[in-house]
Design a protein around this motif. Structure first.
Motif, PDB file in Angstrom:
ATOM      1  N   GLY A 161    -121.439 -35.821 -17.495  1.00 46.68           N
ATOM      2  CA  GLY A 161    -120.096 -36.235 -17.105  1.00 46.68           C
ATOM      3  C   GLY A 161    -119.393 -37.110 -18.107  1.00 46.68           C
ATOM      4  O   GLY A 161    -118.470 -37.858 -17.735  1.00 46.68           O
ATOM      5  N   ALA A 162    -119.795 -37.038 -19.375  1.00 50.25           N
ATOM      6  CA  ALA A 162    -119.225 -37.942 -20.390  1.00 50.25           C
ATOM      7  C   ALA A 162    -118.141 -37.291 -21.232  1.00 50.25           C
ATOM      8  O   ALA A 162    -117.567 -37.953 -22.103  1.00 50.25           O
ATOM      9  CB  ALA A 162    -120.334 -38.459 -21.297  1.00 50.25           C
ATOM     10  N   ASP A 163    -117.832 -36.038 -21.000  1.00 48.49           N
ATOM     11  CA  ASP A 163    -116.843 -35.346 -21.832  1.00 48.49           C
ATOM     12  C   ASP A 163    -115.523 -36.108 -21.844  1.00 48.49           C
ATOM     13  O   ASP A 163    -114.999 -36.489 -20.796  1.00 48.49           O
ATOM     14  CB  ASP A 163    -116.596 -33.934 -21.320  1.00 48.49           C
ATOM     15  CG  ASP A 163    -117.755 -32.994 -21.647  1.00 48.49           C
ATOM     16  OD1 ASP A 163    -118.705 -33.458 -22.292  1.00 48.49           O
ATOM     17  OD2 ASP A 163    -117.711 -31.818 -21.234  1.00 48.49           O
ATOM     18  N   GLY A 164    -115.005 -36.319 -23.060  1.00 46.34           N
ATOM     19  CA  GLY A 164    -113.716 -36.991 -23.211  1.00 46.34           C
ATOM     20  C   GLY A 164    -113.812 -38.483 -23.382  1.00 46.34           C
ATOM     21  O   GLY A 164    -112.815 -39.132 -23.745  1.00 46.34           O
ATOM     22  N   LEU A 165    -114.980 -39.086 -23.104  1.00 47.88           N
ATOM     23  CA  LEU A 165    -115.136 -40.527 -23.283  1.00 47.88           C
ATOM     24  C   LEU A 165    -115.332 -40.864 -24.755  1.00 47.88           C
ATOM     25  O   LEU A 165    -115.800 -40.039 -25.546  1.00 47.88           O
ATOM     26  CB  LEU A 165    -116.342 -41.037 -22.496  1.00 47.88           C
ATOM     27  CG  LEU A 165    -116.298 -40.947 -20.969  1.00 47.88           C
ATOM     28  CD1 LEU A 165    -117.604 -41.485 -20.387  1.00 47.88           C
ATOM     29  CD2 LEU A 165    -115.108 -41.724 -20.405  1.00 47.88           C
ATOM     30  N   ALA A 166    -115.011 -42.103 -25.112  1.00 49.92           N
ATOM     31  CA  ALA A 166    -115.385 -42.615 -26.430  1.00 49.92           C
ATOM     32  C   ALA A 166    -116.869 -42.978 -26.377  1.00 49.92           C
ATOM     33  O   ALA A 166    -117.377 -43.336 -25.308  1.00 49.92           O
ATOM     34  CB  ALA A 166    -114.550 -43.829 -26.776  1.00 49.92           C
ATOM     35  N   MET A 204    -121.396 -48.406 -34.896  1.00 49.60           N
ATOM     36  CA  MET A 204    -120.997 -47.136 -34.293  1.00 49.60           C
ATOM     37  C   MET A 204    -120.427 -46.189 -35.343  1.00 49.60           C
ATOM     38  O   MET A 204    -120.703 -44.979 -35.321  1.00 49.60           O
ATOM     39  CB  MET A 204    -119.957 -47.386 -33.189  1.00 49.60           C
ATOM     40  CG  MET A 204    -120.451 -48.212 -32.012  1.00 49.60           C
ATOM     41  SD  MET A 204    -121.760 -47.378 -31.057  1.00 49.60           S
ATOM     42  CE  MET A 204    -120.844 -46.076 -30.271  1.00 49.60           C
ATOM     43  N   GLU A 205    -119.629 -46.722 -36.273  1.00 52.81           N
ATOM     44  CA  GLU A 205    -119.053 -45.883 -37.328  1.00 52.81           C
ATOM     45  C   GLU A 205    -120.136 -45.368 -38.264  1.00 52.81           C
ATOM     46  O   GLU A 205    -120.042 -44.251 -38.784  1.00 52.81           O
ATOM     47  CB  GLU A 205    -117.996 -46.680 -38.093  1.00 52.81           C
ATOM     48  CG  GLU A 205    -116.731 -46.915 -37.275  1.00 52.81           C
ATOM     49  CD  GLU A 205    -115.744 -47.829 -37.989  1.00 52.81           C
ATOM     50  OE1 GLU A 205    -116.158 -48.495 -38.968  1.00 52.81           O
ATOM     51  OE2 GLU A 205    -114.570 -47.879 -37.560  1.00 52.81           O
ATOM     52  N   ASP A 235    -112.496 -43.156 -32.864  1.00 54.59           N
ATOM     53  CA  ASP A 235    -111.696 -41.945 -33.016  1.00 54.59           C
ATOM     54  C   ASP A 235    -112.446 -40.691 -32.575  1.00 54.59           C
ATOM     55  O   ASP A 235    -111.922 -39.582 -32.645  1.00 54.59           O
ATOM     56  CB  ASP A 235    -111.277 -41.787 -34.493  1.00 54.59           C
ATOM     57  CG  ASP A 235    -112.490 -41.723 -35.432  1.00 54.59           C
ATOM     58  OD1 ASP A 235    -113.547 -42.295 -35.059  1.00 54.59           O
ATOM     59  OD2 ASP A 235    -112.374 -41.117 -36.508  1.00 54.59           O
ATOM     60  N   VAL A 236    -113.685 -40.872 -32.077  1.00 55.91           N
ATOM     61  CA  VAL A 236    -114.536 -39.739 -31.676  1.00 55.91           C
ATOM     62  C   VAL A 236    -114.555 -39.646 -30.152  1.00 55.91           C
ATOM     63  O   VAL A 236    -114.619 -40.665 -29.462  1.00 55.91           O
ATOM     64  CB  VAL A 236    -115.973 -39.925 -32.212  1.00 55.91           C
ATOM     65  CG1 VAL A 236    -116.894 -38.833 -31.662  1.00 55.91           C
ATOM     66  CG2 VAL A 236    -115.963 -39.923 -33.732  1.00 55.91           C
ATOM     67  N   PRO A 246    -119.326 -31.191 -26.423  1.00 51.22           N
ATOM     68  CA  PRO A 246    -120.525 -30.397 -26.707  1.00 51.22           C
ATOM     69  C   PRO A 246    -120.951 -30.441 -28.170  1.00 51.22           C
ATOM     70  O   PRO A 246    -122.148 -30.385 -28.471  1.00 51.22           O
ATOM     71  CB  PRO A 246    -120.105 -28.976 -26.289  1.00 51.22           C
ATOM     72  CG  PRO A 246    -119.006 -29.178 -25.293  1.00 51.22           C
ATOM     73  CD  PRO A 246    -118.285 -30.402 -25.739  1.00 51.22           C
ATOM     74  N   ASP A 247    -119.964 -30.555 -29.070  1.00 47.75           N
ATOM     75  CA  ASP A 247    -120.299 -30.552 -30.491  1.00 47.75           C
ATOM     76  C   ASP A 247    -120.932 -31.860 -30.960  1.00 47.75           C
ATOM     77  O   ASP A 247    -121.434 -31.958 -32.091  1.00 47.75           O
ATOM     78  CB  ASP A 247    -119.040 -30.277 -31.328  1.00 47.75           C
ATOM     79  CG  ASP A 247    -117.937 -31.300 -31.065  1.00 47.75           C
ATOM     80  OD1 ASP A 247    -117.810 -31.724 -29.888  1.00 47.75           O
ATOM     81  OD2 ASP A 247    -117.220 -31.672 -32.011  1.00 47.75           O
ATOM     82  N   ARG A 248    -120.929 -32.874 -30.110  1.00 43.79           N
ATOM     83  CA  ARG A 248    -121.453 -34.181 -30.490  1.00 43.79           C
ATOM     84  C   ARG A 248    -122.777 -34.517 -29.786  1.00 43.79           C
ATOM     85  O   ARG A 248    -123.317 -35.619 -29.979  1.00 43.79           O
ATOM     86  CB  ARG A 248    -120.440 -35.274 -30.137  1.00 43.79           C
ATOM     87  CG  ARG A 248    -119.137 -35.187 -30.909  1.00 43.79           C
ATOM     88  CD  ARG A 248    -119.281 -35.779 -32.293  1.00 43.79           C
ATOM     89  NE  ARG A 248    -118.037 -35.779 -33.030  1.00 43.79           N
ATOM     90  CZ  ARG A 248    -117.855 -36.333 -34.222  1.00 43.79           C
ATOM     91  NH1 ARG A 248    -118.874 -36.964 -34.800  1.00 43.79           N
ATOM     92  NH2 ARG A 248    -116.702 -36.270 -34.854  1.00 43.79           N
ATOM     93  N   LEU A 249    -123.279 -33.616 -28.926  1.00 44.76           N
ATOM     94  CA  LEU A 249    -124.432 -33.947 -28.095  1.00 44.76           C
ATOM     95  C   LEU A 249    -125.663 -34.310 -28.907  1.00 44.76           C
ATOM     96  O   LEU A 249    -126.362 -35.286 -28.602  1.00 44.76           O
ATOM     97  CB  LEU A 249    -124.735 -32.787 -27.144  1.00 44.76           C
ATOM     98  CG  LEU A 249    -123.692 -32.555 -26.044  1.00 44.76           C
ATOM     99  CD1 LEU A 249    -124.132 -31.406 -25.138  1.00 44.76           C
ATOM    100  CD2 LEU A 249    -123.476 -33.825 -25.229  1.00 44.76           C
ATOM    101  N   ALA A 250    -125.986 -33.541 -29.937  1.00 46.41           N
ATOM    102  CA  ALA A 250    -127.178 -33.833 -30.742  1.00 46.41           C
ATOM    103  C   ALA A 250    -127.055 -35.202 -31.413  1.00 46.41           C
ATOM    104  O   ALA A 250    -128.009 -35.996 -31.455  1.00 46.41           O
ATOM    105  CB  ALA A 250    -127.375 -32.740 -31.786  1.00 46.41           C
TER     106      ALA A 250
END
Length: 509
Positions: free
Chosen positions: A347-352, A370-371, A378-379, A383-387
């Motif tokens: 349920g985290a889609d769209g969160l920073a 974090m950077e 800015d991220v 799905p493209d960030r899960l790994a």
């Protein structure tokens, strides 16, 4: 204020939701204004019952006195009383005549007859739509009477008026006068004779078109046909309990706005909650449960109802401040952390990325860190960030596990504060649908406290996830495929999801 209406007062709050005068009430006032005398029918007109079907009272009496066949016996006795009435040349039956037709019972017939009389009296109450009109008419000085085709005696109607602070008026009841409205309208002749007023100057108000309109009109009376606006429809295959619950709207119609969410809750939410609570009580007895925990938030109303019972249905119960997220965090440790990574990301889609941590109470590292992970402000999580996020969460696991240990410690202290000890049999009460909160709770306490946990649900979905969980967890529900068809269950869960004002979406549990 006249002496006639000094005792009656509208129910608190009634004026605010009563709304404008209904057209048929305006017509009644116009006809009352030109009548010399007014006759009000009693049942379903001036007074209403807190039952959708009057004969549901028979089933209630049967349950009270544990006579399973009482309703059928009572109906048979009434039929026999009518047969004897015709044989004797009378025109109406009486309550005494009905109970004289009973065969031998384990209880004195007189006791059952008195119980019916008292229950009937307790279930009738003034009709909010007409009672003020009745009081106004009596106060105007016109002759006002009550009429009823009924086996109950006249004193019953006098007691009903007195109990609700309404003015006493002459009462014309078929059982006392041996004359009816329904057959040939003879009761109207008696009214006219005793009042000394010509038929054409009498207005009769009633809800039965045949006896209150056609028969009264045939006798020369002016008539007003009354139709109750707020009477709920009787449910198919309704129980006496459901009849009583729904019909209570007739008593509280002035406080509950029409077609409102409040009305929806009154007709469906309240009865469902009480029925669920009754089921929980019985289930807890069967399972020898020591402590019932009503899970927040779904258990709030159930806990309030349980608190209001004169005799609590449970040995001990509490409103339990916990959630699936809190319990799941308490279940996490260094050995199983990777197993819970999907939970942390759900349920985290769209969160920073930093919001991913804040929502579970974990303070994120500095923006520079974090950077460095490529997860700056800015991220957005997708799905493209899960790994990338899995790697970050694993690297930051020690900070996350601090919160997990804090939750686990707080849960242990909370359970102790509620008086729960190792070896207790504890029931978690939830609405439904898949048992994920129970599963998280049992995982959380597995290393804390040895408890026998039972899950009590309003409804359990027939999903693969729920079926799998039921193989390892003790889960019972009021509504499931064991109490209804799979098709009905599927339709119910879809409707509940769409409504969402009473039940959470199945996937949220």
């Amino acid at each position: 204020m006249t002496p006639h209406n000094q005792h009656f007062k509208p129910e608190p709050g009634s004026e605010s939701v009563a709304g404008p005068a209904l057209p048929h009430l305006i017509l009644m006032r116009q006809r009352i204004a030109v009548a010399a005398a007014v006759s009000f029918d009693f049942f379903d007109t001036l007074f209403v019952r807190s039952l959708l079907d009057p004969e549901d009272l028979f089933s209630i009496i049967g349950k009270r006195f544990r006579i399973a066949s009482f309703a059928a016996m009572r109906r048979a006795a009434q039929s026999e009383a009518f047969r004897r009435m015709h044989q004797a040349g009378r025109r109406e039956i009486t309550l005494e005549g009905i109970y004289a037709c009973f065969d031998a019972l384990s209880l004195p017939v007189a006791e059952l007859m008195q119980a019916e009389y008292e229950m009937e009296l307790s279930l009738v109450h003034p009709n909010a739509e007409l009672v003020e009109l009745f009081v106004e008419t009596v106060g105007s000085g016109k002759a006002v009477v009550l009429t009823s085709d009924m086996y109950l005696p006249g004193r019953f109607f006098a007691e009903a008026l007195a109990r609700h602070g309404l003015p006493a008026v002459p009462i014309f009841v078929s059982s006392d006068k041996n004359a009816t409205k329904r057959d040939s309208g003879e009761l109207f002749d008696i009214v006219a004779t005793e009042l000394g007023i010509a038929h054409e100057h009498i207005l009769h108000i009633g809800d039965n078109f045949e006896s209150d309109v056609r028969k009264a009109g045939a006798k020369g009376l002016s008539t007003a046909y009354y139709r109750e606006i707020r009477r709920p429809e009787k449910l198919r295959d309704s129980t006496p309990e459901a009849s009583l619950a729904r019909a209570l709207l007739r008593k509280h119609s002035r406080q509950i706005p029409h077609n409102s969410f409040q009305e929806l809750g009154f007709l469906y939410g309240g009865p469902a909650a009480v029925g669920f609570l009754d089921w929980i009580s019985e289930q807890a007895k069967r399972d020898n449960v020591d402590h019932v925990l009503f899970l927040a938030r779904d258990g709030y109303i159930l806990n309030r109802i349980a608190q209001s019972h004169l005799k609590s249905p449970f040995i001990k119960f509490d409103y339990f401040l916990g959630s699936r997220v809190v319990f799941t965090l308490a279940a996490m440790n260094e050995r199983n952390f990777t197993e819970f990574l999907p939970f942390l990301l759900s349920g985290a889609d769209g969160l920073a990325p930093h919001e991913l941590l804040k929502r579970i109470g974990v303070h994120p590292p500095s923006l520079k860190v974090m950077e460095d992970f490529g997860l700056g402000d800015d991220v957005s999580v997708g799905p493209d960030r899960l790994a990338q996020l899995r790697a970050f969460l694993y690297a930051y696991r020690w900070e996350i596990l601090k919160v997990c240990r804090r939750n686990r410690r707080a849960l242990f202290v909370y359970l102790h504060a509620l008086g729960i000890r190792p070896g207790n049999r504890v029931a978690l009460v939830d609405i439904g649908w898949n048992g994920t909160t129970q599963d998280a709770f049992e995982q959380a306490i597995s290393d804390l406290m040895a408890l026998d946990v039972f899950g009590y649900y309003f409804c359990l979905a027939d999903t693969p996830e729920c079926l799998r969980r039921r193989r390892t967890r003790r889960m019972s529900s009021l509504i499931s495929t064991s109490s209804c068809s799979l098709r009905w269950l599927s339709e119910f869960t879809q409707i509940a999801w769409a409504a969402n004002c009473f039940f959470p979406h199945p996937t949220h549990r």
